[in-house]
Design a protein around this motif. Structure first.
Motif, mmCIF file in Angstrom:
data_model
loop_
_atom_site.group_PDB
_atom_site.id
_atom_site.type_symbol
_atom_site.label_atom_id
_atom_site.label_comp_id
_atom_site.label_asym_id
_atom_site.label_seq_id
_atom_site.Cartn_x
_atom_site.Cartn_y
_atom_site.Cartn_z
ATOM 1 N N SER A 1 4.181 -7.829 -8.180
ATOM 2 C CA SER A 1 3.370 -7.030 -9.098
ATOM 3 C C SER A 1 4.253 -6.401 -10.170
ATOM 4 O O SER A 1 5.446 -6.198 -9.964
ATOM 5 N N LYS A 2 3.622 -6.079 -11.296
ATOM 6 C CA LYS A 2 4.336 -5.418 -12.385
ATOM 7 C C LYS A 2 3.580 -4.148 -12.766
ATOM 8 O O LYS A 2 2.406 -4.186 -13.085
ATOM 9 N N PHE A 3 4.280 -3.027 -12.672
ATOM 10 C CA PHE A 3 3.765 -1.749 -13.136
ATOM 11 C C PHE A 3 4.260 -1.573 -14.569
ATOM 12 O O PHE A 3 5.432 -1.850 -14.839
ATOM 13 N N ILE A 4 3.406 -1.091 -15.451
ATOM 14 C CA ILE A 4 3.863 -0.660 -16.775
ATOM 15 C C ILE A 4 3.419 0.792 -16.920
ATOM 16 O O ILE A 4 2.226 1.083 -16.920
ATOM 17 N N ILE A 5 4.399 1.682 -16.993
ATOM 18 C CA ILE A 5 4.131 3.118 -17.077
ATOM 19 C C ILE A 5 4.699 3.615 -18.401
ATOM 20 O O ILE A 5 5.876 3.382 -18.702
ATOM 21 N N ILE B 1 0.851 -1.197 0.000
ATOM 22 C CA ILE B 1 0.000 0.000 0.000
ATOM 23 C C ILE B 1 0.886 1.246 0.000
ATOM 24 O O ILE B 1 1.876 1.314 0.707
ATOM 25 N N GLY B 2 0.515 2.225 -0.824
ATOM 26 C CA GLY B 2 1.232 3.495 -0.860
ATOM 27 C C GLY B 2 2.339 3.571 -1.889
ATOM 28 O O GLY B 2 2.851 4.653 -2.174
ATOM 29 N N LEU B 3 2.730 2.424 -2.464
ATOM 30 C CA LEU B 3 3.833 2.424 -3.431
ATOM 31 C C LEU B 3 3.455 3.190 -4.702
ATOM 32 O O LEU B 3 4.275 3.942 -5.228
ATOM 33 N N LEU B 4 2.226 3.042 -5.155
ATOM 34 C CA LEU B 4 1.789 3.770 -6.346
ATOM 35 C C LEU B 4 1.957 5.277 -6.152
ATOM 36 O O LEU B 4 2.451 5.970 -7.035
ATOM 37 N N ASN B 5 1.585 5.785 -4.986
ATOM 38 C CA ASN B 5 1.738 7.222 -4.706
ATOM 39 C C ASN B 5 3.200 7.647 -4.763
ATOM 40 O O ASN B 5 3.528 8.688 -5.327
ATOM 41 N N GLU C 1 10.358 -1.410 -1.812
ATOM 42 C CA GLU C 1 9.568 -2.527 -2.337
ATOM 43 C C GLU C 1 9.879 -2.859 -3.791
ATOM 44 O O GLU C 1 9.420 -3.867 -4.306
ATOM 45 N N VAL C 2 10.639 -2.013 -4.473
ATOM 46 C CA VAL C 2 10.938 -2.245 -5.889
ATOM 47 C C VAL C 2 12.059 -3.269 -6.014
ATOM 48 O O VAL C 2 13.136 -3.111 -5.440
ATOM 49 N N ILE C 3 11.779 -4.333 -6.751
ATOM 50 C CA ILE C 3 12.767 -5.392 -6.966
ATOM 51 C C ILE C 3 13.683 -5.007 -8.124
ATOM 52 O O ILE C 3 14.903 -5.083 -8.024
ATOM 53 N N LYS C 4 13.076 -4.570 -9.248
ATOM 54 C CA LYS C 4 13.856 -4.190 -10.430
ATOM 55 C C LYS C 4 12.983 -3.347 -11.346
ATOM 56 O O LYS C 4 11.775 -3.550 -11.424
ATOM 57 N N ALA C 5 13.600 -2.392 -12.031
ATOM 58 C CA ALA C 5 12.889 -1.560 -13.010
ATOM 59 C C ALA C 5 13.664 -1.560 -14.318
ATOM 60 O O ALA C 5 14.896 -1.604 -14.319
#
Length: 176
Positions: free
Chosen positions: A49-53, A18-22, A74-78
């Motif tokens: 989870s996978k974000f695609i921006i 929770i809050g990572l998106l912000n 919380e980010v593993i890799k980007a």
């Protein structure tokens, strides 16, 4: 190194907190970068989870953004990719009055030619779904708007890379 702006797909593998998106969106906001599209879904690894921006920026700036994103706990890799390096789709949903389906023969031709799919039909409306490149969905919108669209929505870009990604083995180690 590219100084020309272009569309990049930023893929971020994360724990689902929770809050990572912000916090991630704040990284873009601080740099006055508009997010063109955003999709968050499960990845191929359970619990990740996978974000695609999608953003329109220079390669130098996208590299700086990746560095800031990876500082989040919380980010593993980007990763970032230009649109030539990925296979991608978006989806559009179109809600249209049912009477048009039967009274306007041109509508049926548009559906066939665009390879859209009828999702549901009832006495008041029908819903079409079209997946493909943004240009294809927008072209269908332009064709249908002449007849009247009751509702329309379009998804963010989803993608996989053309090249093999080493993220799966990295994530498997992370998950064990």
């Amino acid at each position: 190194m590219s100084v020309e702006k272009q569309l990049y797909s930023v893929s971020i593998y994360t724990e689902n907190n929770i809050g990572l998106l912000n916090r991630i969106s704040a990284i873009f906001q601080r740099r006055h970068i508009n997010i063109e599209s955003l999709n968050i879904s499960p990845s191929e690894i359970e619990g990740v989870s996978k974000f695609i921006i999608v953003v329109d920026m220079t390669e130098d700036n996208v590299k700086k953004i990746i560095g800031q994103i990876e500082k989040q706990v919380e980010v593993i890799k980007a990763y970032y990719h230009n649109l030539d390096e990925i296979i991608y789709q978006i989806s559009g949903l179109f809600k249209i009055k049912s009477e048009l389906l039967f009274e306007e023969p041109q509508i049926q031709n548009i559906i066939k030619e665009s390879h859209a799919r009828i999702v549901t039909v009832n006495k008041d409306f029908f819903v079409l779904e079209k997946s493909g490149k943004k240009e294809e969905v927008v072209a269908l919108y332009n064709q249908l708007s002449v007849f009247g669209i009751m509702q329309y929505t379009r998804s963010g870009l989803i993608s996989v890379t053309k090249e093999e990604m080493k993220i799966s083995s990295l994530l498997e180690k992370y998950n064990n």
